[in-house]
Design an enzyme around this catalytic site. Structure first.
Site, PDB file in Angstrom:
ATOM      1  N   GLY A  43       0.960  -0.833  -0.047  1.00  0.00           N
ATOM      2  CA  GLY A  43      -0.137  -0.080   0.290  1.00  0.00           C
ATOM      3  C   GLY A  43       0.741   1.090  -0.026  1.00  0.00           C
ATOM      4  O   GLY A  43       2.100   0.978   0.034  1.00  0.00           O
ATOM      5  N   GLN A  48       3.023  10.080   0.878  1.00  0.00           N
ATOM      6  CA  GLN A  48       4.081   9.623   1.431  1.00  0.00           C
ATOM      7  C   GLN A  48       5.063   9.050   0.374  1.00  0.00           C
ATOM      8  O   GLN A  48       6.750   9.214   0.170  1.00  0.00           O
ATOM      9  CB  GLN A  48       3.610   7.216   1.896  1.00  0.00           C
ATOM     10  N   CYS A  91       5.557  -0.076   7.420  1.00  0.00           N
ATOM     11  CA  CYS A  91       5.689   1.393   6.814  1.00  0.00           C
ATOM     12  C   CYS A  91       6.138   1.438   6.323  1.00  0.00           C
ATOM     13  O   CYS A  91       7.472   1.272   6.780  1.00  0.00           O
ATOM     14  CB  CYS A  91       4.711   2.291   7.616  1.00  0.00           C
ATOM     15  N   LEU A  92       6.257   1.649   5.120  1.00  0.00           N
ATOM     16  CA  LEU A  92       7.508   2.011   4.002  1.00  0.00           C
ATOM     17  C   LEU A  92       8.184   3.301   4.279  1.00  0.00           C
ATOM     18  O   LEU A  92       8.996   3.242   4.312  1.00  0.00           O
ATOM     19  CB  LEU A  92       7.152   2.019   2.329  1.00  0.00           C
ATOM     20  N   HIS A 133      -5.154   1.411   6.786  1.00  0.00           N
ATOM     21  CA  HIS A 133      -3.767   2.615   7.699  1.00  0.00           C
ATOM     22  C   HIS A 133      -3.311   3.340   6.768  1.00  0.00           C
ATOM     23  O   HIS A 133      -2.485   3.537   6.403  1.00  0.00           O
ATOM     24  CB  HIS A 133      -2.647   1.037   6.911  1.00  0.00           C
ATOM     25  N   GLU A 134      -4.151   3.544   5.031  1.00  0.00           N
ATOM     26  CA  GLU A 134      -3.016   4.423   4.115  1.00  0.00           C
ATOM     27  C   GLU A 134      -4.277   5.337   4.381  1.00  0.00           C
ATOM     28  O   GLU A 134      -3.519   6.472   4.204  1.00  0.00           O
ATOM     29  CB  GLU A 134      -3.374   3.581   2.603  1.00  0.00           C
ATOM     30  N   HIS A 137      -3.089   7.789   7.001  1.00  0.00           N
ATOM     31  CA  HIS A 137      -1.681   9.115   6.024  1.00  0.00           C
ATOM     32  C   HIS A 137      -2.548   9.831   5.511  1.00  0.00           C
ATOM     33  O   HIS A 137      -2.167  10.820   5.227  1.00  0.00           O
ATOM     34  CB  HIS A 137      -1.551   7.909   4.799  1.00  0.00           C
TER      35      HIS A 137
HETATM   36 ZN    ZN Z   1       2.190   3.394   6.320  1.00  0.00          ZN
END
Ligand code: ZN
Length: 163
Positions: A43, A48, A91-92, A133-134, A137
């Site tokens: 995701g 991000q 998380c990236l 989660h996304e 963000h």
């Molecule tokens: Zn994340």
């Protein structure tokens, strides 16, 4: 298409609320998928990569060989299941860290798709968790914002030690 750099915590843009989107941006969406697959992740939210718009992409099946690309623009959660689940989330934007987060196990998500249609979809299992989660963000929230203050402090301390 191009892979764009992923912002890493504590970049300020990861704490900001994103703006609503008027029109799907095909180039942005293509870049987001390319960046997500390259990372590799399941995701990715627009902030991000420093684009402060309410867009995220996800694909919960590709790592198992079943591509399920999903684009969610201006997403909103219409309802959540009573049942909650706790599971580890990475998380990236915070490499090397996983956080055990408790969330509703299922959601009804309303969003605009890549063609500009407003649709509602029920998500369960990993897809429901990933979407929440996304969506967080887009509201400037990280996974560690979903845990108790002492746990949050420990996670941030561990992360500082890593970087
Ligand atoms: Zn994340």
């Amino acid at each position: 298409m191009s892979v764009r750099p992923v912002l890493i915590w504590p970049d300020d843009r990861l704490t900001q609320v994103c703006q609503k989107v008027d029109q799907p941006d095909a180039k942005l969406i293509a870049d987001m998928f390319e960046t997500m697959y390259d990372a590799p992740g399941r995701g990715l939210a627009a902030p991000q990569i420093g684009v402060m718009q309410r867009v995220f992409v996800m694909d919960v099946g590709w790592k198992e060989g079943v591509k399920q690309p999903l684009v969610c623009i201006n997403p909103e959660i219409l309802s959540v299941s009573k049942e909650q689940v706790t599971g580890p989330e990475g998380c990236l934007s915070m490499p090397g860290v996983t956080v055990d987060v408790t969330r509703p196990a299922g959601i009804d998500l309303r969003y605009t798709d890549a063609s500009g249609n407003r649709v509602t979809q029920t998500l369960n299992g990993f897809a429901a968790i990933c979407a929440q989660h996304e969506l967080d963000h887009l509201n400037g929230k990280m996974h560690f914002d979903r845990v108790k203050p002492d746990e949050r402090a420990r996670i941030l301390k561990d992360y500082e030690a890593l970087t």
